[in-house]
Enzyme design. Structure first.
Site, PDB file in Angstrom:
ATOM      1  N   HIS A   7      -7.624  -2.709  13.966  1.00  0.00           N
ATOM      2  CA  HIS A   7      -8.201  -3.649  14.921  1.00  0.00           C
ATOM      3  C   HIS A   7      -7.626  -5.046  14.722  1.00  0.00           C
ATOM      4  CE1 HIS A   7     -11.982  -0.931  14.573  1.00  0.00           C
ATOM      5  NE2 HIS A   7     -11.135  -0.442  15.450  1.00  0.00           N
ATOM      6  N   LYS A  57     -10.656 -13.268   8.768  1.00  0.00           N
ATOM      7  CA  LYS A  57     -11.872 -12.690   8.206  1.00  0.00           C
ATOM      8  C   LYS A  57     -11.754 -12.485   6.711  1.00  0.00           C
ATOM      9  CE  LYS A  57     -10.528  -8.396  10.390  1.00  0.00           C
ATOM     10  NZ  LYS A  57     -10.947  -7.376  11.321  1.00  0.00           N
ATOM     11  N   TYR A  96     -18.119  -8.255   6.415  1.00  0.00           N
ATOM     12  CA  TYR A  96     -17.105  -9.075   7.069  1.00  0.00           C
ATOM     13  C   TYR A  96     -17.667 -10.478   7.264  1.00  0.00           C
ATOM     14  CZ  TYR A  96     -15.771  -4.419   8.827  1.00  0.00           C
ATOM     15  OH  TYR A  96     -15.448  -3.102   8.948  1.00  0.00           O
ATOM     16  N   ASP A 115     -10.863   4.079  18.754  1.00  0.00           N
ATOM     17  CA  ASP A 115      -9.825   4.218  17.726  1.00  0.00           C
ATOM     18  C   ASP A 115      -8.993   5.474  17.941  1.00  0.00           C
ATOM     19  OD1 ASP A 115     -10.780   1.876  16.642  1.00  0.00           O
ATOM     20  OD2 ASP A 115     -11.703   2.822  14.893  1.00  0.00           O
TER      21      ASP A 115
END
Length: 183
Positions: free
Chosen positions: A63, A72, A132, A168
């Site tokens: 991603h 991140k 995250y 995905d």
């Protein structure tokens, strides 16, 4: 907490805490604003915390976000994961380089992933909880997904994939994504 540059991905860092363990378990600092500042990162830039829980073999990714991208901090707070970063910043000296990590609850290491890099992971244990810390509010319209099994990336995922999202599973190849993003 020690900050180490990731040589394969320009601007990426691995933050390794020093957990204190005794008969009760352990205590670990997982975020330290001063350590982030010491490597040129703004700790106040992070605006959202998220958590995913995956069963063994689940694969999430690859991603990234279009537009300004998304930086991140990623940490496996419980269990173990095989973590992948792919540099897709055309102006980066490590453009198209890949880096692989095992993140786990044993080390509590945090990986800083710069904006413009694709990210994915596979749960090596069940469950595996991944935290995250993201520098922009999520906008689903900016989500980009790349096929986890793209032959150009040749990622050797450690386990057979037990589950993944439809998004995905149906993701386009890296070449297809780059054709639309490098215009």
């Amino acid at each position: 907490m020690k900050a180490t540059e990731v040589p394969a991905i320009a601007g990426a860092y691995l933050f390794e805490p020093t957990p204190y363990a005794d008969e009760r378990g352990f205590f670990s600092r997982t975020f330290d604003a001063e350590v982030l500042r010491s490597v040129g990162l703004d700790p106040d830039a992070f605006v959202q915390d998220s958590l995913s829980r995956s069963v063994r073999g689940v694969l999430r990714g690859l991603h990234l976000r279009s537009g300004a991208g998304e930086s991140k901090l990623v940490r496996c707070s419980y269990g173990r994961i095989f973590d992948v970063v792919v540099d897709l910043r055309p102006d980066s000296p490590t453009y198209r380089a890949r880096a692989f990590f095992e993140l786990s609850d044993r080390t509590q290491a945090t990986l800083y992933i710069p904006a413009g890099c694709a990210h994915g992971f596979q749960a090596l244990t069940g469950p595996a909880d991944v935290s995250y810390r993201i520098d922009r509010p999520h906008d689903p319209a900016e989500d980009v997904t790349i096929a986890f099994d793209d032959p150009e990336l040749a990622i050797d995922w450690p386990l057979p994939v037990t589950s993944m999202s439809r998004r995905d599973r149906e993701a386009p190849s890296l070449a297809e994504v780059l054709k639309h993003t490098e215009k």
